[in-house]
Scaffold this active site. Structure first.
Site, PDB file in Angstrom:
ATOM      1  N   GLY A  10     -42.625  12.806 -42.166  1.00  0.00           N
ATOM      2  CA  GLY A  10     -42.353  12.694 -43.599  1.00  0.00           C
ATOM      3  C   GLY A  10     -41.059  13.400 -43.951  1.00  0.00           C
ATOM      4  N   PHE A  11     -40.775  13.391 -45.216  1.00  0.00           N
ATOM      5  CA  PHE A  11     -39.521  13.951 -45.712  1.00  0.00           C
ATOM      6  C   PHE A  11     -39.426  15.459 -45.436  1.00  0.00           C
ATOM      7  CE2 PHE A  11     -38.374  15.898 -49.952  1.00  0.00           C
ATOM      8  CZ  PHE A  11     -37.053  16.141 -49.625  1.00  0.00           C
ATOM      9  N   ILE A  12     -40.358  16.241 -45.922  1.00  0.00           N
ATOM     10  CA  ILE A  12     -40.267  17.697 -45.715  1.00  0.00           C
ATOM     11  C   ILE A  12     -40.565  18.039 -44.253  1.00  0.00           C
ATOM     12  CG2 ILE A  12     -41.120  19.986 -46.418  1.00  0.00           C
ATOM     13  CD1 ILE A  12     -41.831  18.818 -49.144  1.00  0.00           C
ATOM     14  N   ASP A  31     -48.358  12.233 -36.939  1.00  0.00           N
ATOM     15  CA  ASP A  31     -48.122  11.466 -38.169  1.00  0.00           C
ATOM     16  C   ASP A  31     -48.643  10.044 -37.939  1.00  0.00           C
ATOM     17  OD1 ASP A  31     -45.618  11.865 -40.564  1.00  0.00           O
ATOM     18  OD2 ASP A  31     -46.751  10.005 -40.382  1.00  0.00           O
ATOM     19  N   GLY A  36     -44.774   8.367 -43.845  1.00  0.00           N
ATOM     20  CA  GLY A  36     -43.672   8.919 -43.040  1.00  0.00           C
ATOM     21  C   GLY A  36     -42.985   7.795 -42.281  1.00  0.00           C
ATOM     22  N   LEU A  76     -48.810  19.363 -43.466  1.00  0.00           N
ATOM     23  CA  LEU A  76     -48.039  18.683 -44.513  1.00  0.00           C
ATOM     24  C   LEU A  76     -48.493  17.243 -44.719  1.00  0.00           C
ATOM     25  CD1 LEU A  76     -46.270  21.220 -44.124  1.00  0.00           C
ATOM     26  CD2 LEU A  76     -44.269  19.773 -44.141  1.00  0.00           C
ATOM     27  N   THR A  95     -57.531  10.640 -47.889  1.00  0.00           N
ATOM     28  CA  THR A  95     -56.591  11.242 -46.932  1.00  0.00           C
ATOM     29  C   THR A  95     -56.471  12.740 -47.184  1.00  0.00           C
ATOM     30  OG1 THR A  95     -55.289   9.237 -47.074  1.00  0.00           O
ATOM     31  CG2 THR A  95     -54.215  11.112 -46.038  1.00  0.00           C
ATOM     32  N   TYR A 149     -54.913  13.321 -57.624  1.00  0.00           N
ATOM     33  CA  TYR A 149     -54.045  13.978 -56.641  1.00  0.00           C
ATOM     34  C   TYR A 149     -54.124  15.498 -56.810  1.00  0.00           C
ATOM     35  CZ  TYR A 149     -49.809  15.519 -54.250  1.00  0.00           C
ATOM     36  OH  TYR A 149     -48.927  16.175 -53.436  1.00  0.00           O
ATOM     37  N   LYS A 153     -55.707  18.140 -54.029  1.00  0.00           N
ATOM     38  CA  LYS A 153     -54.972  19.268 -53.446  1.00  0.00           C
ATOM     39  C   LYS A 153     -55.623  20.607 -53.845  1.00  0.00           C
ATOM     40  CE  LYS A 153     -51.886  18.836 -50.947  1.00  0.00           C
ATOM     41  NZ  LYS A 153     -51.982  18.593 -49.481  1.00  0.00           N
TER      42      LYS A 153
END
Ligand code: UDP
Length: 323
Positions: A10-12, A31, A36, A76, A95, A149, A153
């Protein structure tokens, strides 16, 4: 150190993988490529100490092996992006909750430190900014899928803190505030890559609502520095940290600044939330972190301001195929 990064394509995650390899850590990425992209880590393949598994984190057999072989887990992997949340809430909830549960349970089996990625969304529509880590969470009703979301989290955070309390699992919770930078795509609704692409193509820049909602944008390299700093600090264990910039900007200002810095002729168009997302969509009006806690513990604060971020993202899109 042997690091396992879930969501490392993914990005981060991909920026974190790079930074950890640069300092000599061994890095394994897991991943499932749902959001991603393999291209994000392609340049790392073949570097000493780097390996990857294209696999879902709910595959217990694979995760058992990967976690047993690492010293620290950077968790992540998650379904993110407001657009995705509105379109596919089942995937987001499942997920985020099942994946995190698996990571914590197996992490506890081998007593491995877990760095858990969370989000400023957990503060919900609290408007009493800046938010410190003990601030109240203000959520809308369950009939508005956006809140799923934040709740998924928050459940991950509760679970991580429960493992810490009951089983002494070393966990650190990191609440990211609007992280941006190269490799972030606009596919799931993130505003900065969307605005930059629109501006570079001289297309209308789409501001949702009245544009007076605010955010604080943080450059991914600053965020990666915070993640590694917290991972290296034993006193961070068992605690929650905000990671974000305190430069509060309206989305309308962001649109104007993007157009200026990209030297674009794009007009700005205002689109009502119900057209952009769905009927009854609720946005956060203001979102600003209090970063006293992380600053005090590890001396972290962001180095790159909004203009610096926009310049870098514009340069990235100019030379990438993403345009
Ligand atoms: N936004 C916008 N135009 C877009 C995409 C997003 O005006 O094309 C707005 C969005 O409604 C929100 C802000 O930009 O108020 C930040 O959106 P993003 O999805 O990047 O992050 P989040 O809402 O999670 O902070």
């Amino acid at each position: 150190m042997r690091a396992l990064i879930t969501g490392g394509c993914g990005f981060i995650g991909s920026h974190l993988a790079e930074a950890l390899l640069d300092r000599g850590d061994e890095v394994t990425v897991v991943d499932d490529l749902s959001t991603g992209r393999f291209e994000n880590i392609e340049h790392l393949v073949g570097r000493p100490g780097f390996r990857f598994a294209i696999e879902t984190i709910t595959n217990e057999t694979v995760m058992d092996r990967l976690i047993s072989e690492c010293d620290i887990i950077y968790h992540l992997a998650a379904a993110v992006g407001v657009e995705l949340i509105v379109k596919d809430p089942v995937r987001v909830i499942e997920t985020n909750i099942k994946g995190c549960e698996a990571v914590l349970r197996i992490g506890a089996r081998y007593r491995k430190k877990v760095m858990l990625a969370s989000t400023s969304e957990v503060y919900g529509k609290n408007e009493d900014v800046p938010f410190d880590e003990e601030a109240d969470r203000v959520m809308g009703p369950t009939t508005r899928s956006r809140w799923s979301y934040a709740c998924s989290k928050a459940m991950d955070e509760f679970l991580a803190l429960a493992y810490a309390k009951q089983l002494s699992l070393p966990v650190v919770i990191m609440r990211f505030f609007n992280t941006v930078g190269p490799r972030q795509t606009g596919r799931y609704g993130m505003v900065v890559p969307r605005f930059v692409r629109q501006a570079l193509r001289n297309e209308p820049v789409t501001v949702y609502g009245d544009g007076q909602q605010t955010r604080c944008f943080t450059y991914v390299e600053d965020v990666v520095r915070a993640i590694i700093g917290l991972a290296d600090e034993p006193a961070a264990v068992g605690q929650v940290f905000n990671i974000g910039s305190t430069e509060e900007v309206t989305i309308e200002h962001l649109a104007r600044r993007t157009i200026e810095l990209a030297q674009s002729s794009s007009p700005i168009v205002f689109i009502p939330y119900e057209k952009a997302y769905e009927e009854g969509f609720e946005d956060m009006r203001r979102r600003v972190p209090d970063i006293t806690k992380i600053k005090k513990l590890i001396g972290w604060e962001p180095q790159i301001n909004l203009d610096g971020i926009l310049e870098r993202v514009i340069a990235y899109f100019r030379q990438s195929q993403d345009l």
